[in-house]
Write an enzyme that holds these catalytic residues in place. Structure first.
Site, PDB file in Angstrom:
ATOM      1  N   SER A  78       3.575  -1.699  10.255  1.00 32.39           N
ATOM      2  CA  SER A  78       5.107  -1.901  10.557  1.00 32.39           C
ATOM      3  C   SER A  78       5.669  -3.192  10.189  1.00 32.39           C
ATOM      4  O   SER A  78       6.762  -3.735  10.707  1.00 32.39           O
ATOM      5  CB  SER A  78       5.635  -1.445  12.070  1.00 32.39           C
ATOM      6  OG  SER A  78       5.068  -0.187  12.298  1.00 32.39           O
TER       7      SER A  78
ATOM      8  N   ASN B  39       0.763  -1.121  -0.096  1.00 30.51           N
ATOM      9  CA  ASN B  39       0.061   0.021  -0.080  1.00 30.51           C
ATOM     10  C   ASN B  39       0.982   1.309  -0.031  1.00 30.51           C
ATOM     11  O   ASN B  39       1.443   1.487   1.012  1.00 30.51           O
ATOM     12  CB  ASN B  39      -0.927   0.110   1.316  1.00 30.51           C
ATOM     13  CG  ASN B  39      -1.757   1.229   1.253  1.00 30.51           C
ATOM     14  OD1 ASN B  39      -1.670   1.964   0.279  1.00 30.51           O
ATOM     15  ND2 ASN B  39      -2.548   1.391   2.445  1.00 30.51           N
TER      16      ASN B  39
ATOM     17  N   GLY C  23       2.584   2.550  10.786  1.00 31.27           N
ATOM     18  CA  GLY C  23       3.502   3.708  10.689  1.00 31.27           C
ATOM     19  C   GLY C  23       4.282   4.071  11.979  1.00 31.27           C
ATOM     20  O   GLY C  23       5.215   5.150  12.070  1.00 31.27           O
TER      21      GLY C  23
ATOM     22  N   LYS D  72       0.086   4.178  -0.233  1.00 33.25           N
ATOM     23  CA  LYS D  72      -0.493   5.399   0.365  1.00 33.25           C
ATOM     24  C   LYS D  72      -0.206   6.492  -0.558  1.00 33.25           C
ATOM     25  O   LYS D  72      -0.209   6.486  -2.024  1.00 33.25           O
ATOM     26  CB  LYS D  72      -0.129   5.639   1.572  1.00 33.25           C
ATOM     27  CG  LYS D  72      -0.208   4.402   2.612  1.00 33.25           C
ATOM     28  CD  LYS D  72      -0.193   4.608   4.090  1.00 33.25           C
ATOM     29  CE  LYS D  72      -0.222   3.100   4.863  1.00 33.25           C
ATOM     30  NZ  LYS D  72      -0.320   3.330   6.098  1.00 33.25           N
TER      31      LYS D  72
ATOM     32  N   GLU E 134      -6.779   4.803   8.012  1.00 33.21           N
ATOM     33  CA  GLU E 134      -6.864   6.082   7.390  1.00 33.21           C
ATOM     34  C   GLU E 134      -7.957   6.767   6.753  1.00 33.21           C
ATOM     35  O   GLU E 134      -8.239   7.997   6.890  1.00 33.21           O
ATOM     36  CB  GLU E 134      -5.360   6.401   6.546  1.00 33.21           C
ATOM     37  CG  GLU E 134      -4.183   6.126   7.545  1.00 33.21           C
ATOM     38  CD  GLU E 134      -3.095   5.321   6.682  1.00 33.21           C
ATOM     39  OE1 GLU E 134      -2.803   5.584   5.552  1.00 33.21           O
ATOM     40  OE2 GLU E 134      -1.912   4.995   7.252  1.00 33.21           O
TER      41      GLU E 134
ATOM     42  N   HIS F  31      -9.470   1.228   5.096  1.00 32.81           N
ATOM     43  CA  HIS F  31      -8.355   1.377   5.612  1.00 32.81           C
ATOM     44  C   HIS F  31      -8.530   2.345   6.781  1.00 32.81           C
ATOM     45  O   HIS F  31      -9.250   3.103   6.667  1.00 32.81           O
ATOM     46  CB  HIS F  31      -7.251   2.005   4.695  1.00 32.81           C
ATOM     47  CG  HIS F  31      -5.700   1.963   5.194  1.00 32.81           C
ATOM     48  ND1 HIS F  31      -5.403   2.978   6.100  1.00 32.81           N
ATOM     49  CD2 HIS F  31      -4.828   1.093   4.999  1.00 32.81           C
ATOM     50  CE1 HIS F  31      -4.101   2.568   6.571  1.00 32.81           C
ATOM     51  NE2 HIS F  31      -3.795   1.343   5.971  1.00 32.81           N
TER      52      HIS F  31
HETATM   53  P1  13P Z   1       3.160   0.782   7.942  1.00 35.13           P
HETATM   54  O1  13P Z   1       3.676  -0.518   7.022  1.00 35.13           O
HETATM   55  O2  13P Z   1       3.654   1.904   7.193  1.00 35.13           O
HETATM   56  O3  13P Z   1       3.016   0.466   9.294  1.00 35.13           O
HETATM   57  O4  13P Z   1       1.715   0.817   7.421  1.00 35.13           O
HETATM   58  C1  13P Z   1       0.622  -0.236   7.399  1.00 35.13           C
HETATM   59  C2  13P Z   1      -0.417   0.117   6.329  1.00 35.13           C
HETATM   60  O5  13P Z   1      -1.081   0.838   6.865  1.00 35.13           O
HETATM   61  C3  13P Z   1      -0.864  -0.747   5.136  1.00 35.13           C
HETATM   62  O6  13P Z   1      -1.795  -0.446   4.778  1.00 35.13           O
END
Ligand code: 13P
Length: 255
Positions: free
Chosen positions: A215, A9, A175, A11, A99, A97
């Site tokens: 992570s 992803n 993250g 983002k 977010e 997601h």
């Molecule tokens: P990270 O791997 O940066 O922690 O993000 C995970 C995530 O939200 C994948 O959709």
């Protein structure tokens, strides 16, 4: 079919030339994949066609969208429909997601509309769930995630469920560098599988791919993906670095 998946992803990261370079780097070192060992790459919308074209001709590595609209078409300025995502060459779409839930106020009713329209357009859905830190600290994460699944997925039948992958992403691990331990991931994934079994039966639950996100890195992927109910990962930050994501793909293939 239950499959292992390493899903990237991106983002809101990478410009077109950077995305192209990253995909070409990944393709250069890709281990043999299969129906049961897949890679998924979710770039921003504006790179979806480019990604799908670069991946075409490579089996079992698919482009995905990070979101889609609740409506099929019409006067919805700024939205991108599931039909457009499919038309761009994507096979999957990420829905729900954290977010999107948090920053764009997407509630379970909205997510149901998005998943429904994605499935109706022939896309496979990566349905995200996961609890915030306050819920984890309270110890009520199992109920919290169960409610997300019940409200997001329980209206489907077992045939529709075959086109859905669940991604468990504890918000406190996204993250932050604070990965869930393998034991924490396994415990929740087993719980999710039992929730699916309770509604759809044991065969459907055994068939369900449940990815872990939060992570994930090359260094911890093998331990996480070795858990019996963890079928791969949905990866943010580490998917932007070719060597890291290649390491994660290798862990997925070899687990
Ligand atoms: P990270 O791997 O940066 O922690 O993000 C995970 C995530 O939200 C994948 O959709």
């Amino acid at each position: 079919m239950r499959k292992k998946i390493a899903a990237a992803n991106w983002k809101m990261n990478l410009l077109q030339n950077e995305g192209k370079a990253l995909i070409n780097q990944l393709l250069a070192t890709l281990p043999p994949l299969s129906e049961a060992r897949q890679v998924v790459i979710a770039p921003p919308f504006v790179q979806l066609s480019q990604a799908a074209q670069l991946l075409s001709g490579h089996a079992h590595i698919h482009a995905a969208a990070q979101n889609c609209a609740t409506e099929q078409s019409g006067a919805y300025t700024g939205e991108v429909s599931a039909g457009m995502v499919k038309d761009a060459g994507a096979a999957y779409v990420i829905i729900g997601h954290s977010e999107r839930r948090e920053y764009y106020q997407e509630d379970n009713a909205t997510l149901v509309k998005k998943s429904d329209i994605a499935l109706a357009n022939g896309l496979q859905v990566i349905f995200c769930c996961g609890e915030p830190l306050s819920i984890r600290d309270e110890g009520t994460q199992n109920n919290y995630v169960e409610t997300q699944i019940r409200e997001g997925l329980f209206h489907y039948d077992a045939a529709q469920l075959k086109n859905i992958v669940i991604a468990y992403e504890p918000i406190w691990a996204i993250g932050t560098g604070r990965t869930a331990s393998a034991a924490q991931a396994q415990e929740m994934h087993a719980h999710i599988r039992s929730v699916i079994a309770g509604k759809f039966g044991h065969d459907a639950a055994a068939d369900m791919s449940i990815l872990y996100g939060g992570s994930v890195k090359a260094a911890n992927a093998k331990e996480l993906f070795s858990c019996p109910d963890v079928d791969g990962g949905l990866v943010g930050g580490a998917s932007l670095v070719a060597e890291e994501f290649t390491g994660i793909i290798d862990a997925m293939v070899n687990c």
